[in-house]
Each structure stands twice: as C-alpha cells, then as structure tokens.
Design a protein around this motif. Structure first.
Motif, mmCIF file in Angstrom:
data_model
loop_
_atom_site.group_PDB
_atom_site.id
_atom_site.type_symbol
_atom_site.label_atom_id
_atom_site.label_comp_id
_atom_site.label_asym_id
_atom_site.label_seq_id
_atom_site.Cartn_x
_atom_site.Cartn_y
_atom_site.Cartn_z
ATOM 1 N N GLU A 39 0.836 -1.206 0.000
ATOM 2 C CA GLU A 39 0.000 0.000 0.000
ATOM 3 C C GLU A 39 0.870 1.255 0.000
ATOM 4 O O GLU A 39 0.595 2.213 -0.749
ATOM 5 N N ALA A 40 1.923 1.246 0.812
ATOM 6 C CA ALA A 40 2.815 2.412 0.898
ATOM 7 C C ALA A 40 3.525 2.676 -0.423
ATOM 8 O O ALA A 40 3.820 3.828 -0.756
ATOM 9 N N LEU A 41 3.763 1.609 -1.182
ATOM 10 C CA LEU A 41 4.470 1.745 -2.461
ATOM 11 C C LEU A 41 3.519 1.933 -3.640
ATOM 12 O O LEU A 41 3.964 2.011 -4.782
ATOM 13 N N GLY A 42 2.223 1.985 -3.369
ATOM 14 C CA GLY A 42 1.247 2.205 -4.433
ATOM 15 C C GLY A 42 1.018 1.011 -5.330
ATOM 16 O O GLY A 42 0.598 1.152 -6.485
ATOM 17 N N ILE A 43 1.279 -0.187 -4.807
ATOM 18 C CA ILE A 43 1.092 -1.411 -5.588
ATOM 19 C C ILE A 43 -0.371 -1.824 -5.573
ATOM 20 O O ILE A 43 -1.026 -1.792 -4.533
ATOM 21 N N ASP A 44 -0.874 -2.213 -6.735
ATOM 22 C CA ASP A 44 -2.248 -2.706 -6.826
ATOM 23 C C ASP A 44 -2.342 -4.054 -6.105
ATOM 24 O O ASP A 44 -1.586 -4.978 -6.409
ATOM 25 N N GLU B 79 -4.501 -11.518 -2.599
ATOM 26 C CA GLU B 79 -3.225 -11.168 -1.984
ATOM 27 C C GLU B 79 -3.414 -10.652 -0.559
ATOM 28 O O GLU B 79 -2.541 -10.833 0.297
ATOM 29 N N ARG B 80 -4.542 -10.031 -0.307
ATOM 30 C CA ARG B 80 -4.836 -9.586 1.063
ATOM 31 C C ARG B 80 -5.102 -10.788 1.966
ATOM 32 O O ARG B 80 -4.751 -10.791 3.152
ATOM 33 N N GLN C 246 6.036 -11.100 -4.883
ATOM 34 C CA GLN C 246 6.531 -10.987 -6.257
ATOM 35 C C GLN C 246 6.395 -9.545 -6.768
ATOM 36 O O GLN C 246 7.274 -9.045 -7.474
ATOM 37 N N LYS C 247 5.310 -8.881 -6.399
ATOM 38 C CA LYS C 247 5.133 -7.490 -6.809
ATOM 39 C C LYS C 247 6.072 -6.567 -6.036
ATOM 40 O O LYS C 247 6.614 -5.600 -6.599
ATOM 41 N N LEU C 248 6.266 -6.850 -4.755
ATOM 42 C CA LEU C 248 7.188 -6.053 -3.952
ATOM 43 C C LEU C 248 8.615 -6.189 -4.471
ATOM 44 O O LEU C 248 9.361 -5.209 -4.531
ATOM 45 N N SER C 249 8.998 -7.394 -4.869
ATOM 46 C CA SER C 249 10.345 -7.603 -5.391
ATOM 47 C C SER C 249 10.571 -6.806 -6.676
ATOM 48 O O SER C 249 11.658 -6.272 -6.895
#
Length: 204
Positions: free
Chosen positions: A80-85, A90-91, A99-102
C-alpha cells in the motif's frame, strides 16, 4: 527507502547481483540469498537452452525474492505504501504479493530498468496469461530450485516436460497446484489465467 519501519539501504557497486546478495545477507536473509543463487544458476541454464538472454535471466533470478526482507505480516502495508495494486487474494494470503514487492524493490532500490526482467520478477510465483519466454524461464527455475526442504514432488515430470518446451515445463507445476486447488488458501487470478493459457497451448 523506509518501508513500514524497515530501513532498506543498498550499497551500489555496479554489480547488481553482488549488491543483491550483500543486501540479503546484511538483513540476515542468508537462506534467501542461497536460494536466489540457485535460482540464478538454473535460470541462466534454462535461458541458454531456450535462447533467452542469460544475463537477464540471471538478474531476474537473483532479484526475484529480494522482498523477503519484509516480514509477511508487513507486506500488505508495504505494498500500500508503495502504491502497488493489491488483489483480494493477496490480502488473504500476503505471501503472494512478495513478487510485486520484489519488482518494485529491484526497480527503485537496485535501479533495474529492464522491463522484461521486472515483468518476470513480478509473476515468478503465479505466472500470468501470455507469459514471455523470460517469465517462463524464471518461473520454472524457481520451481526447480524451490525454497522448501526435500525434493519437489513434481520435479521428474517438470524436467521431462522441459524436453518439449518451456510452456510444457511451467504447466507441470501449475497443474500440480491446480489438482489441489481446493486445499490452497487462495487461487490467484494470474495463476488461473496462466493455467488456462498454457492448457490451451499444450492441447493444441
């Protein structure tokens, strides 16, 4: 970069693979570093075999789990802090969002600008519809060198399928999950898309 109280600092030397390993070890993730080294090697070998740029595969392999430094319970807040969908699945099962954070960490912390590499990192756990050859290389390498103990129960079939194509190889693992999907915490929509996409290719 500070994510949910975790200070993430990279000592850039110009060698992104060495920098990533140093980063993981400095954050006490030696096991992740060792797994990433094995995935890098497997990805490079598959890349050479299937005429995919090996350097890209190696970087994707070393970076794919770089977000392992973020504890599982903080991953949704970090995303959320990084603006990732964030998808509903995933929640429910935050591990998947690593994988999205990486991808974001590889891009913003390690200055990986190659979109092919970033895209492969982003779907290395679930794959997705219409995967690139690099996506398939990283996905398969990660499943060959899985981060659990023991021998992967699907490994013989995966190796045999890779004698045909990357698509056949990737489908072995996805089908392995699909057969037990009722026992999974969630079925990620990207995994579902990848299943039907590869199934259609293989049946054709």
């Amino acid at each position: 970069m500070n994510i949910e109280g975790i200070e993430l600092e990279v000592r850039c030397t110009g060698d992104v693979c060495s920098d990533a390993l140093e980063f993981l070890r400095r954050h006490n993730h030696e096991k992740t570093a060792e797994h990433s080294i094995r995935v890098k090697k497997a990805a490079e070998e598959l890349a050479k075999r299937f005429h995919v740029p090996a350097q890209k595969a190696g970087i994707a392999g070393i970076m794919h789990d770089i977000s392992g430094v973020i504890p599982n319970e903080k991953r949704i807040a970090a995303a959320e802090a990084l603006g990732i969908d964030i998808l509903p699945e995933e929640r429910i099962f935050p591990m998947i969002i690593h994988q999205k954070l990486s991808k974001v960490m590889a891009r913003d912390l390690f200055q990986v600008a190659d979109q092919d590499i970033l895209d492969a990192i982003e779907c290395h756990t679930t794959l997705k519809k219409n995967p690139s050859q690099l996506d398939l290389v990283l996905f398969s390498a990660d499943k060959i060198e899985w981060d659990q103990t023991g021998t992967p129960p699907y490994i013989k079939e995966l190796y045999e399928a890779l004698e045909i194509s990357l698509e056949h190889g990737a489908f072995v693992y996805i089908q392995y999950l699909w057969k037990q999907k009722d026992k999974l915490k969630v079925v990620h929509p990207w995994l579902k898309d990848a299943y039907y996409h590869l199934k259609a290719i293989i049946e054709a």
